[in-house]
Design a protein around this motif. Sequence first.
Motif, PDB file in Angstrom:
ATOM      1  N   VAL A   1       0.864  -1.173   0.000  1.00  9.02           N
ATOM      2  CA  VAL A   1       0.000   0.000   0.000  1.00  9.02           C
ATOM      3  C   VAL A   1       0.905   1.228   0.000  1.00  9.02           C
ATOM      4  O   VAL A   1       1.657   1.456   0.955  1.00  9.02           O
ATOM      5  CB  VAL A   1      -0.934   0.016   1.229  1.00  9.02           C
ATOM      6  CG1 VAL A   1      -1.855   1.233   1.180  1.00  9.02           C
ATOM      7  CG2 VAL A   1      -1.737  -1.283   1.316  1.00  9.02           C
ATOM      8  N   THR A   2       0.865   1.952  -1.113  1.00 10.12           N
ATOM      9  CA  THR A   2       1.704   3.150  -1.232  1.00 10.12           C
ATOM     10  C   THR A   2       0.977   4.325  -0.597  1.00 10.12           C
ATOM     11  O   THR A   2      -0.241   4.468  -0.733  1.00 10.12           O
ATOM     12  CB  THR A   2       2.010   3.461  -2.714  1.00 10.12           C
ATOM     13  OG1 THR A   2       0.792   3.641  -3.421  1.00 10.12           O
ATOM     14  CG2 THR A   2       2.792   2.322  -3.349  1.00 10.12           C
ATOM     15  N   ARG A   3       1.743   5.125   0.115  1.00 11.88           N
ATOM     16  CA  ARG A   3       1.154   6.267   0.816  1.00 11.88           C
ATOM     17  C   ARG A   3       1.997   7.503   0.522  1.00 11.88           C
ATOM     18  O   ARG A   3       3.215   7.471   0.696  1.00 11.88           O
ATOM     19  CB  ARG A   3       1.092   5.998   2.313  1.00 11.88           C
ATOM     20  CG  ARG A   3       0.348   4.704   2.609  1.00 11.88           C
ATOM     21  CD  ARG A   3       0.175   4.367   4.049  1.00 11.88           C
ATOM     22  NE  ARG A   3       1.311   4.620   4.894  1.00 11.88           N
ATOM     23  CZ  ARG A   3       1.213   4.806   6.209  1.00 11.88           C
ATOM     24  NH1 ARG A   3       0.045   4.776   6.798  1.00 11.88           N
ATOM     25  NH2 ARG A   3       2.283   5.023   6.932  1.00 11.88           N
ATOM     26  N   SER A   4       1.357   8.549   0.095  1.00 12.28           N
ATOM     27  CA  SER A   4       2.104   9.770  -0.228  1.00 12.28           C
ATOM     28  C   SER A   4       2.694  10.380   1.041  1.00 12.28           C
ATOM     29  O   SER A   4       2.026  10.488   2.060  1.00 12.28           O
ATOM     30  CB  SER A   4       1.211  10.766  -0.951  1.00 12.28           C
ATOM     31  OG  SER A   4       0.095  11.099  -0.146  1.00 12.28           O
ATOM     32  N   ARG A   5       3.948  10.698   0.931  1.00  9.85           N
ATOM     33  CA  ARG A   5       4.714  11.341   2.022  1.00  9.85           C
ATOM     34  C   ARG A   5       4.787  10.528   3.308  1.00  9.85           C
ATOM     35  O   ARG A   5       5.085  11.040   4.368  1.00  9.85           O
ATOM     36  CB  ARG A   5       4.173  12.736   2.316  1.00  9.85           C
ATOM     37  CG  ARG A   5       4.506  13.706   1.204  1.00  9.85           C
ATOM     38  CD  ARG A   5       3.938  15.037   1.460  1.00  9.85           C
ATOM     39  NE  ARG A   5       2.848  15.157   0.493  1.00  9.85           N
ATOM     40  CZ  ARG A   5       1.925  16.063   0.511  1.00  9.85           C
ATOM     41  NH1 ARG A   5       1.883  16.942   1.455  1.00  9.85           N
ATOM     42  NH2 ARG A   5       0.996  16.098  -0.417  1.00  9.85           N
ATOM     43  N   ARG A   6       4.464   9.245   3.224  1.00  6.57           N
ATOM     44  CA  ARG A   6       4.599   8.353   4.388  1.00  6.57           C
ATOM     45  C   ARG A   6       5.146   7.025   3.897  1.00  6.57           C
ATOM     46  O   ARG A   6       5.080   6.701   2.717  1.00  6.57           O
ATOM     47  CB  ARG A   6       3.251   8.144   5.076  1.00  6.57           C
ATOM     48  CG  ARG A   6       2.791   9.386   5.805  1.00  6.57           C
ATOM     49  CD  ARG A   6       1.658   9.068   6.715  1.00  6.57           C
ATOM     50  NE  ARG A   6       0.422   9.474   6.032  1.00  6.57           N
ATOM     51  CZ  ARG A   6      -0.769   9.128   6.424  1.00  6.57           C
ATOM     52  NH1 ARG A   6      -0.934   8.366   7.460  1.00  6.57           N
ATOM     53  NH2 ARG A   6      -1.831   9.537   5.771  1.00  6.57           N
ATOM     54  N   GLU A   7       5.669   6.266   4.832  1.00  2.00           N
ATOM     55  CA  GLU A   7       6.239   4.967   4.486  1.00  2.00           C
ATOM     56  C   GLU A   7       5.158   4.015   3.991  1.00  2.00           C
ATOM     57  O   GLU A   7       4.041   4.000   4.514  1.00  2.00           O
ATOM     58  CB  GLU A   7       6.920   4.366   5.726  1.00  2.00           C
ATOM     59  CG  GLU A   7       8.011   3.404   5.384  1.00  2.00           C
ATOM     60  CD  GLU A   7       8.844   3.048   6.602  1.00  2.00           C
ATOM     61  OE1 GLU A   7       9.237   1.876   6.680  1.00  2.00           O
ATOM     62  OE2 GLU A   7       9.097   3.920   7.445  1.00  2.00           O
ATOM     63  N   ASN A   8       5.500   3.219   2.991  1.00  2.00           N
ATOM     64  CA  ASN A   8       4.552   2.228   2.466  1.00  2.00           C
ATOM     65  C   ASN A   8       4.294   1.143   3.502  1.00  2.00           C
ATOM     66  O   ASN A   8       5.083   0.940   4.427  1.00  2.00           O
ATOM     67  CB  ASN A   8       5.098   1.591   1.197  1.00  2.00           C
ATOM     68  CG  ASN A   8       5.206   2.573   0.059  1.00  2.00           C
ATOM     69  OD1 ASN A   8       4.613   3.648   0.088  1.00  2.00           O
ATOM     70  ND2 ASN A   8       5.956   2.222  -0.956  1.00  2.00           N
TER      71      ASN A   8
END
Length: 89
Positions: A29-36
């Motif tokens: 799960v890719t998360r913008s500006r946070r760790e996946n």
Amino acid sequence: MLAVTQTNLRTNINQLLENVSRNDDTLVVTRSRRENVVIISEAEYNSWQETNYLMKNEINRKTLSESLSSNNRGEGNVLTLEEWEKMNC
């Protein structure tokens, strides 16, 4: 391995989790500006935990390595369930 956004995960969570569970897929799960974040099945997680436990001990690591080397040289011996149970009685 499949990568999805948080939005995609929210929209398709049932199908995505079913794929992870049924097919032992790995879901990132890719998360913008946070760790996946990675989602794996419970069976896969338990397998990793068992491997980590076995590899923590130096004697286990050495024994497993020697066993794999022996097997790779064709020196392995496959036992039936009955043979294994006889040896361990």
